[in-house]
Design a protein around this motif. Structure first.
Motif, PDB file in Angstrom:
ATOM      1  N   ALA A 196      58.976  69.556  21.358  1.00  0.00           N
ATOM      2  CA  ALA A 196      58.495  69.938  22.695  1.00  0.00           C
ATOM      3  C   ALA A 196      59.063  69.018  23.766  1.00  0.00           C
ATOM      4  CB  ALA A 196      56.969  69.868  22.734  1.00  0.00           C
ATOM      5  N   TYR A 197      59.480  69.607  24.881  1.00  0.00           N
ATOM      6  CA  TYR A 197      59.900  68.806  26.032  1.00  0.00           C
ATOM      7  C   TYR A 197      58.929  69.112  27.167  1.00  0.00           C
ATOM      8  CZ  TYR A 197      62.593  66.610  29.718  1.00  0.00           C
ATOM      9  OH  TYR A 197      62.983  65.802  30.758  1.00  0.00           O
ATOM     10  N   HIS A 198      58.031  68.165  27.440  1.00  0.00           N
ATOM     11  CA  HIS A 198      57.070  68.369  28.529  1.00  0.00           C
ATOM     12  C   HIS A 198      57.438  67.552  29.766  1.00  0.00           C
ATOM     13  CE1 HIS A 198      54.621  70.948  26.108  1.00  0.00           C
ATOM     14  NE2 HIS A 198      54.419  70.018  25.195  1.00  0.00           N
ATOM     15  N   GLY A 199      58.555  66.836  29.716  1.00  0.00           N
ATOM     16  CA  GLY A 199      58.996  66.148  30.922  1.00  0.00           C
ATOM     17  C   GLY A 199      59.590  64.776  30.682  1.00  0.00           C
TER      18      GLY A 199
ATOM     19  N   HIS B  83      54.952  67.679  42.050  1.00  0.00           N
ATOM     20  CA  HIS B  83      56.355  67.578  42.462  1.00  0.00           C
ATOM     21  C   HIS B  83      57.293  68.234  41.477  1.00  0.00           C
ATOM     22  CE1 HIS B  83      54.472  63.579  43.709  1.00  0.00           C
ATOM     23  NE2 HIS B  83      54.425  64.372  44.735  1.00  0.00           N
ATOM     24  N   SER B  84      56.883  68.317  40.207  1.00  0.00           N
ATOM     25  CA  SER B  84      57.826  68.734  39.168  1.00  0.00           C
ATOM     26  C   SER B  84      57.057  69.165  37.926  1.00  0.00           C
ATOM     27  CB  SER B  84      58.718  67.548  38.786  1.00  0.00           C
ATOM     28  OG  SER B  84      57.890  66.542  38.207  1.00  0.00           O
ATOM     29  N   GLY B  85      57.782  69.664  36.949  1.00  0.00           N
ATOM     30  CA  GLY B  85      57.152  70.037  35.686  1.00  0.00           C
ATOM     31  C   GLY B  85      56.594  68.812  34.967  1.00  0.00           C
TER      32      GLY B  85
HETATM   33  C1  LIG Z   1      59.063  73.191  29.153  1.00  0.00           C
HETATM   34  C2  LIG Z   1      59.362  72.126  30.167  1.00  0.00           C
HETATM   35  N1  LIG Z   1      58.354  71.360  30.613  1.00  0.00           N
HETATM   36  C3  LIG Z   1      58.562  70.406  31.553  1.00  0.00           C
HETATM   37  C4  LIG Z   1      59.825  70.164  32.064  1.00  0.00           C
HETATM   38  C5  LIG Z   1      60.009  69.096  33.089  1.00  0.00           C
HETATM   39  O1  LIG Z   1      60.184  69.670  34.344  1.00  0.00           O
HETATM   40  P1  LIG Z   1      60.852  68.856  35.547  1.00  0.00           P
HETATM   41  O2  LIG Z   1      62.286  68.658  35.185  1.00  0.00           O
HETATM   42  O3  LIG Z   1      60.644  69.751  36.728  1.00  0.00           O
HETATM   43  O4  LIG Z   1      60.119  67.571  35.675  1.00  0.00           O
HETATM   44  C6  LIG Z   1      60.911  70.947  31.619  1.00  0.00           C
HETATM   45  C7  LIG Z   1      62.251  70.720  32.168  1.00  0.00           C
HETATM   46  O5  LIG Z   1      63.245  71.087  31.619  1.00  0.00           O
HETATM   47  C8  LIG Z   1      60.680  71.946  30.642  1.00  0.00           C
HETATM   48  O6  LIG Z   1      61.666  72.715  30.170  1.00  0.00           O
END
Ligand SMILES: Cc1ncc(COP(=O)(O)O)c(C=O)c1O
Length: 260
Positions: free
Chosen positions: A135-138, A107-109
């Motif tokens: 790190a921003y993984h979600g 559905h999303s990152g």
């Molecule tokens: C590198 C990275 N990973 C994961 C995400 C999360 O994605 P989502 O907002 O689609 O859940 C983001 C969102 O900014 C991101 O920049």
């Protein structure tokens, strides 16, 4: 008549807001956002990369309406869905490598990273993950658990998470802008306190996005991939920098990162 700003305050939870200015938008057109007051504003952030092709791009509008004209179900759970299979085939075609690969549609990152973390630990039987400070993984529990962004400091991390400094040439680790000190630190940790046989994968943003738009020093991605290659899976999170946005189809291709 209530203004959009006031209606927003009364209807949408603050939990969902990261506001830097009181901008109220009613539409979009190419690289412009259209404000409630009718102003056309250049959207330099491309809405955080979500609309890299511009707002209401005619090709995207056309594809979305085509998909809605004859909807092949709403999911792939219980029957085959041709548009979903076509998308997966296209993604496989676009992604280098000739190992036995499949696509997982989420559905999303956040969902993608959380699932990747579960998949690599389950597939390898190894519990630990390496990721980077900043790190921003979600924003789901599982993706926050492997992130290192300062906005998520209070969040519970994955057990045994190893956090490395990101090689930032402007704020270099141990004063070394080449990134080699980060590679040396990882080598040291793998030989001292982090048993490589317990590490499932290393998660990496090839350009660290929400943590500061940091481009790694030349050679870093390749050295990191070489170090992981023998034993540790490498997961590239290209939510913000993938699919052409860095100039190549995949950001990890800039240093010929191996894919098998
Ligand atoms: C590198 C990275 N990973 C994961 C995400 C999360 O994605 P989502 O907002 O689609 O859940 C983001 C969102 O900014 C991101 O920049």
């Amino acid at each position: 008549m209530l203004t959009l700003l006031k209606r927003d305050a009364e209807a949408i939870a603050r939990l969902q807001k990261l506001r830097f200015y009181p901008l109220a938008v009613v539409g979009g057109d190419g690289c412009y956002l259209i404000g409630e007051d009718g102003r056309r504003l250049l959207d330099f952030s491309a809405s955080w990369g979500a609309v890299s092709l511009g707002h209401s791009h005619p090709a995207i509008r056309e594809a979305a309406s085509r998909a809605l004209e004859s909807q092949a179900g709403a999911s792939i759970l219980s029957f085959i869905n041709e548009p979903a299979v076509e998308l997966a085939e296209k993604l496989l075609e676009l992604t280098p490598g000739d190992s036995d690969r499949r696509v997982w549609l989420g559905h999303s990152g956040s969902d993608a990273n959380e699932t990747a973390a579960r998949a690599v630990t389950a597939a390898t039987g190894r519990p630990r993950i390496i990721s980077f400070e900043g790190a921003y993984h979600g924003g789901t529990s599982g993706s926050m658990a492997i992130s290192g962004h300062s906005a998520q400091e209070g969040v519970e991390k994955a057990p045994g998470l190893v956090s490395l400094p990101y090689p930032d040439p402007y704020r270099p680790h141990e004063g070394d802008p080449t990134g080699r000190s980060v590679i040396a630190l990882l080598e040291r940790r793998l030989s001292e306190d982090v048993e490589p046989g317990k590490v499932a994968a290393l998660f990496l943003e090839p350009i660290q996005s929400d943590g500061g738009l940091i481009v790694t020093p030349a050679g870093f991605l390749k050295e990191l991939a070489d170090l992981c290659r023998s034993d540790i899976l490498m997961v590239c999170d290209e939510v913000k920098v993938g699919l052409g946005r860095s100039g190549l189809m995949h950001c990890f291709q800039h240093e010929g990162t191996p894919t098998n």
